[in-house]
Design a protein around this motif. Structure first.
Motif, PDB file in Angstrom:
ATOM      1  N   GLY A  54      -3.996  -6.158   2.030  1.00  0.00           N
ATOM      2  CA  GLY A  54      -2.641  -5.966   2.562  1.00  0.00           C
ATOM      3  C   GLY A  54      -2.682  -5.043   3.765  1.00  0.00           C
ATOM      4  O   GLY A  54      -3.459  -4.094   3.818  1.00  0.00           O
ATOM      5  N   LYS A  55      -1.820  -5.343   4.701  1.00  0.00           N
ATOM      6  CA  LYS A  55      -1.850  -4.620   5.983  1.00  0.00           C
ATOM      7  C   LYS A  55      -1.129  -3.281   5.933  1.00  0.00           C
ATOM      8  O   LYS A  55      -1.288  -2.459   6.812  1.00  0.00           O
ATOM      9  CB  LYS A  55      -1.203  -5.498   7.078  1.00  0.00           C
ATOM     10  CG  LYS A  55      -1.954  -6.799   7.328  1.00  0.00           C
ATOM     11  CD  LYS A  55      -1.277  -7.669   8.371  1.00  0.00           C
ATOM     12  CE  LYS A  55      -0.035  -8.402   7.877  1.00  0.00           C
ATOM     13  NZ  LYS A  55      -0.285  -9.389   6.794  1.00  0.00           N
ATOM     14  N   ARG A  56      -0.245  -3.094   4.932  1.00  0.00           N
ATOM     15  CA  ARG A  56       0.551  -1.853   4.804  1.00  0.00           C
ATOM     16  C   ARG A  56       1.506  -1.661   5.988  1.00  0.00           C
ATOM     17  O   ARG A  56       1.777  -0.537   6.415  1.00  0.00           O
ATOM     18  CB  ARG A  56      -0.349  -0.607   4.677  1.00  0.00           C
ATOM     19  CG  ARG A  56      -1.460  -0.705   3.647  1.00  0.00           C
ATOM     20  CD  ARG A  56      -0.904  -0.818   2.249  1.00  0.00           C
ATOM     21  NE  ARG A  56      -1.906  -0.633   1.213  1.00  0.00           N
ATOM     22  CZ  ARG A  56      -2.157  -1.502   0.235  1.00  0.00           C
ATOM     23  NH1 ARG A  56      -1.510  -2.667   0.187  1.00  0.00           N
ATOM     24  NH2 ARG A  56      -3.036  -1.240  -0.691  1.00  0.00           N
ATOM     25  N   ILE A  57       2.012  -2.795   6.520  1.00  0.00           N
ATOM     26  CA  ILE A  57       2.864  -2.724   7.712  1.00  0.00           C
ATOM     27  C   ILE A  57       4.137  -1.925   7.481  1.00  0.00           C
ATOM     28  O   ILE A  57       4.557  -1.147   8.345  1.00  0.00           O
ATOM     29  CB  ILE A  57       3.206  -4.163   8.209  1.00  0.00           C
ATOM     30  CG1 ILE A  57       2.035  -4.742   8.989  1.00  0.00           C
ATOM     31  CG2 ILE A  57       4.479  -4.200   9.045  1.00  0.00           C
ATOM     32  CD1 ILE A  57       1.686  -3.982  10.266  1.00  0.00           C
ATOM     33  N   ARG A  58       4.756  -2.093   6.301  1.00  0.00           N
ATOM     34  CA  ARG A  58       6.026  -1.403   6.065  1.00  0.00           C
ATOM     35  C   ARG A  58       5.851   0.115   6.014  1.00  0.00           C
ATOM     36  O   ARG A  58       6.558   0.833   6.741  1.00  0.00           O
ATOM     37  CB  ARG A  58       6.702  -1.983   4.817  1.00  0.00           C
ATOM     38  CG  ARG A  58       7.097  -3.460   5.049  1.00  0.00           C
ATOM     39  CD  ARG A  58       7.085  -4.304   3.788  1.00  0.00           C
ATOM     40  NE  ARG A  58       7.206  -5.737   4.099  1.00  0.00           N
ATOM     41  CZ  ARG A  58       6.179  -6.497   4.478  1.00  0.00           C
ATOM     42  NH1 ARG A  58       4.939  -5.990   4.575  1.00  0.00           N
ATOM     43  NH2 ARG A  58       6.355  -7.773   4.763  1.00  0.00           N
ATOM     44  N   PRO A  59       4.889   0.626   5.194  1.00  0.00           N
ATOM     45  CA  PRO A  59       4.681   2.085   5.242  1.00  0.00           C
ATOM     46  C   PRO A  59       4.227   2.578   6.619  1.00  0.00           C
ATOM     47  O   PRO A  59       4.669   3.646   7.061  1.00  0.00           O
ATOM     48  CB  PRO A  59       3.580   2.335   4.201  1.00  0.00           C
ATOM     49  CG  PRO A  59       3.165   1.023   3.662  1.00  0.00           C
ATOM     50  CD  PRO A  59       4.152  -0.010   4.083  1.00  0.00           C
ATOM     51  N   LEU A  86       7.394  -2.028  -3.586  1.00  0.00           N
ATOM     52  CA  LEU A  86       8.410  -3.088  -3.616  1.00  0.00           C
ATOM     53  C   LEU A  86       7.893  -4.367  -2.974  1.00  0.00           C
ATOM     54  O   LEU A  86       8.109  -5.472  -3.479  1.00  0.00           O
ATOM     55  CB  LEU A  86       9.681  -2.618  -2.888  1.00  0.00           C
ATOM     56  CG  LEU A  86      10.497  -1.576  -3.639  1.00  0.00           C
ATOM     57  CD1 LEU A  86      11.535  -0.933  -2.727  1.00  0.00           C
ATOM     58  CD2 LEU A  86      11.170  -2.198  -4.865  1.00  0.00           C
ATOM     59  N   HIS A  87       7.198  -4.209  -1.863  1.00  0.00           N
ATOM     60  CA  HIS A  87       6.654  -5.387  -1.178  1.00  0.00           C
ATOM     61  C   HIS A  87       5.641  -6.109  -2.085  1.00  0.00           C
ATOM     62  O   HIS A  87       5.692  -7.339  -2.222  1.00  0.00           O
ATOM     63  CB  HIS A  87       6.017  -4.937   0.143  1.00  0.00           C
ATOM     64  CG  HIS A  87       5.197  -5.980   0.808  1.00  0.00           C
ATOM     65  ND1 HIS A  87       5.725  -7.204   1.188  1.00  0.00           N
ATOM     66  CD2 HIS A  87       3.887  -6.002   1.170  1.00  0.00           C
ATOM     67  CE1 HIS A  87       4.762  -7.922   1.759  1.00  0.00           C
ATOM     68  NE2 HIS A  87       3.652  -7.226   1.744  1.00  0.00           N
ATOM     69  N   THR A  88       4.763  -5.346  -2.716  1.00  0.00           N
ATOM     70  CA  THR A  88       3.745  -5.976  -3.574  1.00  0.00           C
ATOM     71  C   THR A  88       4.413  -6.669  -4.764  1.00  0.00           C
ATOM     72  O   THR A  88       4.007  -7.774  -5.157  1.00  0.00           O
ATOM     73  CB  THR A  88       2.698  -4.941  -4.040  1.00  0.00           C
ATOM     74  OG1 THR A  88       2.160  -4.288  -2.889  1.00  0.00           O
ATOM     75  CG2 THR A  88       1.568  -5.598  -4.811  1.00  0.00           C
ATOM     76  N   ARG A 105      -3.914 -14.550  -3.040  1.00  0.00           N
ATOM     77  CA  ARG A 105      -3.105 -13.556  -2.328  1.00  0.00           C
ATOM     78  C   ARG A 105      -4.049 -12.436  -1.924  1.00  0.00           C
ATOM     79  O   ARG A 105      -4.836 -11.974  -2.730  1.00  0.00           O
ATOM     80  CB  ARG A 105      -2.018 -13.046  -3.268  1.00  0.00           C
ATOM     81  CG  ARG A 105      -1.210 -11.863  -2.803  1.00  0.00           C
ATOM     82  CD  ARG A 105      -0.358 -12.156  -1.600  1.00  0.00           C
ATOM     83  NE  ARG A 105       0.688 -13.115  -1.849  1.00  0.00           N
ATOM     84  CZ  ARG A 105       1.542 -13.513  -0.874  1.00  0.00           C
ATOM     85  NH1 ARG A 105       1.452 -13.031   0.356  1.00  0.00           N
ATOM     86  NH2 ARG A 105       2.463 -14.413  -1.147  1.00  0.00           N
ATOM     87  N   ARG A 106      -3.950 -12.016  -0.687  1.00  0.00           N
ATOM     88  CA  ARG A 106      -4.775 -10.911  -0.194  1.00  0.00           C
ATOM     89  C   ARG A 106      -6.261 -11.159  -0.479  1.00  0.00           C
ATOM     90  O   ARG A 106      -7.027 -10.255  -0.812  1.00  0.00           O
ATOM     91  CB  ARG A 106      -4.303  -9.581  -0.798  1.00  0.00           C
ATOM     92  CG  ARG A 106      -2.897  -9.204  -0.329  1.00  0.00           C
ATOM     93  CD  ARG A 106      -2.359  -7.930  -0.958  1.00  0.00           C
ATOM     94  NE  ARG A 106      -1.210  -7.407  -0.202  1.00  0.00           N
ATOM     95  CZ  ARG A 106      -0.440  -6.408  -0.602  1.00  0.00           C
ATOM     96  NH1 ARG A 106      -0.660  -5.824  -1.759  1.00  0.00           N
ATOM     97  NH2 ARG A 106       0.550  -5.984   0.156  1.00  0.00           N
ATOM     98  N   GLY A 107      -6.640 -12.449  -0.386  1.00  0.00           N
ATOM     99  CA  GLY A 107      -8.056 -12.822  -0.545  1.00  0.00           C
ATOM    100  C   GLY A 107      -8.547 -12.868  -1.980  1.00  0.00           C
ATOM    101  O   GLY A 107      -9.744 -13.071  -2.224  1.00  0.00           O
TER     102      GLY A 107
HETATM  103  C1  IPE Z   1       3.606 -11.429   3.583  1.00  0.00           C
HETATM  104  O1  IPE Z   1       3.742 -10.098   3.990  1.00  0.00           O
HETATM  105  C2  IPE Z   1       4.886 -11.939   3.038  1.00  0.00           C
HETATM  106  C3  IPE Z   1       6.035 -11.701   3.882  1.00  0.00           C
HETATM  107  C4  IPE Z   1       7.041 -10.987   3.497  1.00  0.00           C
HETATM  108  C5  IPE Z   1       6.091 -12.295   5.199  1.00  0.00           C
HETATM  109  P1  IPE Z   1       2.547  -9.340   4.717  1.00  0.00           P
HETATM  110  O2  IPE Z   1       2.012 -10.189   5.835  1.00  0.00           O
HETATM  111  O3  IPE Z   1       3.003  -7.967   5.064  1.00  0.00           O
HETATM  112  O4  IPE Z   1       1.447  -9.266   3.558  1.00  0.00           O
HETATM  113  P2  IPE Z   1       0.329  -8.179   3.262  1.00  0.00           P
HETATM  114  O5  IPE Z   1       1.022  -7.000   2.665  1.00  0.00           O
HETATM  115  O6  IPE Z   1      -0.371  -7.842   4.547  1.00  0.00           O
HETATM  116  O7  IPE Z   1      -0.575  -8.840   2.257  1.00  0.00           O
END
Ligand code: IPE
Ligand code: IPE
Ligand code: MG
Ligand code: MG
Ligand code: MG
Length: 306
Positions: A54-59, A86-88, A105-107
């Motif tokens: 996961g990229k952790r984009i939101r945090p 929440l995202h996970t 998911r996530r490899g």
């Molecule tokens: C994937 O989110 C699902 C969506 C809400 C578009 P991300 O692209 O942020 O997934 P991770 O967290 O990097 O796995």
């Protein structure tokens, strides 16, 4: 210590993402119950999905927003971890057989493939409650307690049934295989994905001190970035590979999902993304040099390959 030293050398977004992800992961590890605590299976399942990748984009967006406004790191990192929980949770449930029915998911194998559906559902539920537990444990007192309540309220709405993540997921599922309108499409994307991304920015603003004007600009920034993020997710589903994404591509078309490429084609989808990015950049122009990281993150979100 927790911030990246970016003095002098040119900004490298990949290095930045890598080091911020490490910071986020360190705190997630502290905030999630240990894998060995009883009943082990739920904590194992939670940690399996959170630390699968996961990229952790939101945090990272929350931290970057707060940093631009000189917010307090301790509060921002708690916010960031709650956002990732929440995202996970949303991903674990999104992958269930009753929803998108995905195996990877996530490899890695999805939660229900690895632990069975009951535990996957409970792991998602568990992450959702842990997120609100984390937000309500923010180290605050006095006036800050009011801000903390506002943050909790905003996040609850962002993942909720009124223009929040669940609302978006409902319309995503109910339009699958059917004709859909441009309004429905924008509603789905802004709600299922945009709302939490916008809340990542807005809550970081709430935890920093900012004028009404700053709040408005950053909220509009978050809204554009959030919608762009999901359009890029649609584009990648069409043109990227399992190896790059860590999830099966090509499924949106096969399942007749409401996506931007399905409605407008690839070229227009890219153009809409560019326009949203331009709009987002415009909204944060007032930050000047303090906005550099947010501008780099916005660029990354639009040109990412995973
Ligand atoms: C994937 O989110 C699902 C969506 C809400 C578009 P991300 O692209 O942020 O997934 P991770 O967290 O990097 O796995
Ligand atoms: C999911 O959208 C949005 C969520 C709220 C989880 P997608 O169904 O397109 O996400 P992926 O492609 O499975 O990651
Ligand atoms: Mg989905
Ligand atoms: Mg999905
Ligand atoms: Mg997708």
């Amino acid at each position: 210590m927790n911030r990246v030293d970016r003095e002098a050398s040119p900004f490298d977004i990949e290095d930045y993402l890598r080091s911020q992800k490490e910071v986020v992961d360190t705190y997630l590890d502290r905030l999630l119950p240990p894998a060995a605590s009883y009943p082990q299976i739920i904590n194992e399942a939670i940690r399996y999905s959170v630390f699968a990748g996961g990229k952790r984009i939101r945090p990272i967006l929350a931290l970057a927003t707060g940093e631009a406004l000189e917010g307090d790191f301790q509060k921002l990192i708690y916010l960031g971890c709650a956002l990732e929980m929440l995202h996970t949770y949303s991903l674990i449930h999104d992958d269930l057989p009753a929803m998108d029915d995905d195996d990877y998911r996530r490899g890695h194998l999805t939660s229900h493939k690895k632990f069975g559906e009951a535990i996957a559902i409970l792991a998602g539920d568990g992450l959702q409650t842990l997120a609100f537990q984390t937000l309500s444990s923010l180290p605050v007192s006095g006036d800050s307690a009011l801000v903390q309540l506002q943050v909790i309220n905003r996040i609850a709405r962002a993942v909720g049934v009124n223009r929040g993540m669940i609302a978006g997921q409902v319309v995503d599922i109910t339009t699958q295989g059917r004709a859909f309108s441009r309004e429905q499409l924008e509603y789905i994307h802004s709600s299922k994905t945009g709302a939490l991304i916008q809340a990542s920015v807005n809550c970081a603003v709430l935890l920093s001190s900012a004028s009404e004007d700053v709040r408005r600009h950053l909220s509009a920034f978050g809204s554009s970035v959030g919608l762009a993020f999901q359009i890029v997710d649609d584009i990648l589903d069409e043109e990227s590979s399992f190896e790059e994404l860590g999830k099966t591509s090509g499924k949106d078309r096969a399942n007749r999902k409401a996506t931007y490429p399905a409605m407008f084609g690839m070229q227009t989808s890219r153009k809409v993304t560019e326009e949203l990015v331009e709009h987002a950049m415009h909204e944060i122009a007032f930050l000047g040099a303090r906005g550099e990281v947010l501008r780099e993150l916005t660029k990354f979100i639009s040109i990412r390959r995973f």
